[in-house]
Design an enzyme around this catalytic site. Structure first.
Site, PDB file in Angstrom:
ATOM      1  N   GLY A  30       0.908  -1.150  -0.052  1.00 49.37           N
ATOM      2  CA  GLY A  30       0.050   0.148  -0.123  1.00 49.37           C
ATOM      3  C   GLY A  30       0.833   1.183   0.136  1.00 49.37           C
ATOM      4  O   GLY A  30       1.968   1.150  -0.330  1.00 49.37           O
ATOM      5  N   HIS A  33       2.483   4.780  -4.708  1.00 50.16           N
ATOM      6  CA  HIS A  33       3.106   5.975  -5.738  1.00 50.16           C
ATOM      7  C   HIS A  33       3.279   5.556  -6.843  1.00 50.16           C
ATOM      8  O   HIS A  33       2.826   4.434  -7.354  1.00 50.16           O
ATOM      9  CB  HIS A  33       4.500   6.480  -4.975  1.00 50.16           C
ATOM     10  CG  HIS A  33       5.468   5.085  -4.730  1.00 50.16           C
ATOM     11  ND1 HIS A  33       5.967   4.265  -5.921  1.00 50.16           N
ATOM     12  CD2 HIS A  33       5.819   4.702  -3.564  1.00 50.16           C
ATOM     13  CE1 HIS A  33       6.801   3.507  -5.272  1.00 50.16           C
ATOM     14  NE2 HIS A  33       6.833   3.584  -4.018  1.00 50.16           N
ATOM     15  N   HIS A  36       4.483   1.859  -7.983  1.00 50.68           N
ATOM     16  CA  HIS A  36       3.606   1.107  -7.894  1.00 50.68           C
ATOM     17  C   HIS A  36       2.625   0.919  -9.008  1.00 50.68           C
ATOM     18  O   HIS A  36       2.246   0.033  -9.766  1.00 50.68           O
ATOM     19  CB  HIS A  36       2.810   0.953  -6.713  1.00 50.68           C
ATOM     20  CG  HIS A  36       3.406   0.838  -5.338  1.00 50.68           C
ATOM     21  ND1 HIS A  36       3.560   1.858  -4.647  1.00 50.68           N
ATOM     22  CD2 HIS A  36       4.002  -0.144  -4.813  1.00 50.68           C
ATOM     23  CE1 HIS A  36       4.170   1.468  -3.364  1.00 50.68           C
ATOM     24  NE2 HIS A  36       4.543   0.170  -3.613  1.00 50.68           N
ATOM     25  N   GLN A  60       7.883  -9.860   7.779  1.00 50.60           N
ATOM     26  CA  GLN A  60       8.900  -9.239   6.898  1.00 50.60           C
ATOM     27  C   GLN A  60       9.629  -8.073   7.879  1.00 50.60           C
ATOM     28  O   GLN A  60      10.509  -7.516   7.525  1.00 50.60           O
ATOM     29  CB  GLN A  60       8.951  -8.938   5.585  1.00 50.60           C
ATOM     30  CG  GLN A  60       7.890  -7.705   5.533  1.00 50.60           C
ATOM     31  CD  GLN A  60       7.431  -7.770   3.920  1.00 50.60           C
ATOM     32  OE1 GLN A  60       6.882  -8.490   3.254  1.00 50.60           O
ATOM     33  NE2 GLN A  60       8.352  -6.716   3.085  1.00 50.60           N
ATOM     34  N   SER A 185       7.794   4.293  -0.605  1.00 54.59           N
ATOM     35  CA  SER A 185       6.568   4.682   0.254  1.00 54.59           C
ATOM     36  C   SER A 185       7.236   5.509   1.592  1.00 54.59           C
ATOM     37  O   SER A 185       6.774   6.304   2.272  1.00 54.59           O
ATOM     38  CB  SER A 185       5.970   3.497   0.878  1.00 54.59           C
ATOM     39  OG  SER A 185       5.312   3.006  -0.189  1.00 54.59           O
ATOM     40  N   ARG A 186       8.602   5.052   1.943  1.00 49.97           N
ATOM     41  CA  ARG A 186       9.250   5.552   2.951  1.00 49.97           C
ATOM     42  C   ARG A 186       9.849   6.807   2.882  1.00 49.97           C
ATOM     43  O   ARG A 186      10.238   7.613   3.975  1.00 49.97           O
ATOM     44  CB  ARG A 186      10.506   4.536   3.411  1.00 49.97           C
ATOM     45  CG  ARG A 186       9.951   3.284   4.071  1.00 49.97           C
ATOM     46  CD  ARG A 186      11.065   2.316   4.642  1.00 49.97           C
ATOM     47  NE  ARG A 186      10.419   1.272   5.481  1.00 49.97           N
ATOM     48  CZ  ARG A 186      10.509  -0.048   5.036  1.00 49.97           C
ATOM     49  NH1 ARG A 186      10.682  -0.263   3.772  1.00 49.97           N
ATOM     50  NH2 ARG A 186       9.930  -0.913   5.772  1.00 49.97           N
TER      51      ARG A 186
END
Ligand code: PAF
Length: 287
Positions: A30, A33, A36, A60, A185-186
């Site tokens: 999820g 961005h 993806h 994970q 995402s980070r």
């Protein structure tokens, strides 16, 4: 777009579709961005039905990592996927995928202990376990993985070979922002100053490639010694900076000259503040 959380109903639906369609799958956690969305667009080119999963996989993450904090923006993600005409979004809960009594795990072997795996014990076993489940649930013909997570991609290719999974794993080039930083995402966690520092990552990657072309006689160590300060002088903390060779991502001998390596590949993980960023580049002549 169908949104399902039950693994059983998803499996039945995908099996029904597979009677007259091909199916491409994009697994995600999820917070989608453009990186993806590029994978989803590729999936649409490859098959007549597209399935995406959104699942932040606890297996994970180590206890001290950002599982709780990992950005979750389900409604926004749904809108993005609907606009791309995705057929099915699989969005299970942790309990749906790992109900009480769940106990089997995949062990990916030595490749999972190197590079990122050296700092994230069991991470790749957790990735492989969930991906195996997702492949079984979706019965996908194609699965698309970004090259930003190159070690993950390599491990999933290994998994499909080792377990004879009838899935074609399709690599997709890393998508970068205008400043060349790989989308992740980070990146949302980065302050403005950290973002400026992060721009040094693609510069160093590009420089490593130029170096490999201009001076292929230099050794692995000589190149790494040049590159490391370029990261640290921008305030980035280097977790690892390594060159591997072969499809198995075997560590390259520091004394080997670059020109003797088979499929040399440079990997790095750095911290910008408390945010961990990874990236990689092929040092092969053909790419
Ligand atoms: O790359 C990711 O987002 C995850 O590792 C994956 C492949 C969705 C498995 O949880």
């Amino acid at each position: 777009m169908l949104i399902l959380n039950s693994p059983e109903v998803t499996q039945e639906t995908c099996l029904r579709w597979k009677r007259e369609a091909t199916l491409a799958f994009v697994p995600t956690m999820g917070c989608l961005h453009e990186g993806h969305l590029a994978l989803v667009k590729k999936a649409k080119e490859l098959a007549s039905r597209v399935v995406v999963s959104i699942f932040v996989n606890p297996l994970q993450f180590a206890p001290h990592e950002d599982f709780e904090k990992y950005p979750r923006v389900f409604n926004e993600d749904c809108e993005k996927l609907k606009s791309l005409d995705v057929d099915l979004l699989f969005h299970p809960t942790v309990n749906d995928l790992y109900p009480e009594g769940f106990s089997s795990k995949v062990s990916v072997g030595d490749i999972g202990n190197r590079l990122c795996g050296a700092f994230r014990p069991n991470h790749f076993d957790g990735v492989a376990t969930v991906v195996l489940k997702l492949f079984e649930i979706t019965s996908c013909d194609f699965a698309i993985f970004g090259e930003k997570d190159y070690q993950q991609l390599t491990i999933i290719q290994q998994l499909t070979r080792d377990f004879n999974l009838p899935v074609c794993v399709v690599p997709h080039p890393t998508i970068r922002a205008e400043d060349d930083v790989a989308l992740s995402s980070r990146n949302l966690y980065l302050s403005n100053l950290e973002r400026v520092a992060a721009r040094q990552i693609p510069r160093v990657l590009n420089l490593s490639r130029q170096e490999a072309f201009n001076d292929p006689a230099q050794t692995v160590e000589q190149l790494l010694v040049k590159l490391r300060p370029l990261l640290t002088e921008q305030g980035l903390k280097v977790q690892y900076l390594e060159i591997t060779q072969t499809r198995q991502l075997t560590p390259a001998d520091p004394l080997a000259s670059l020109k003797t390596l088979i499929l040399p590949h440079l990997f790095l993980a750095v911290y910008a503040g408390s945010t961990r960023l990874i990236d990689n580049i092929s040092l092969s002549i053909e790419r």
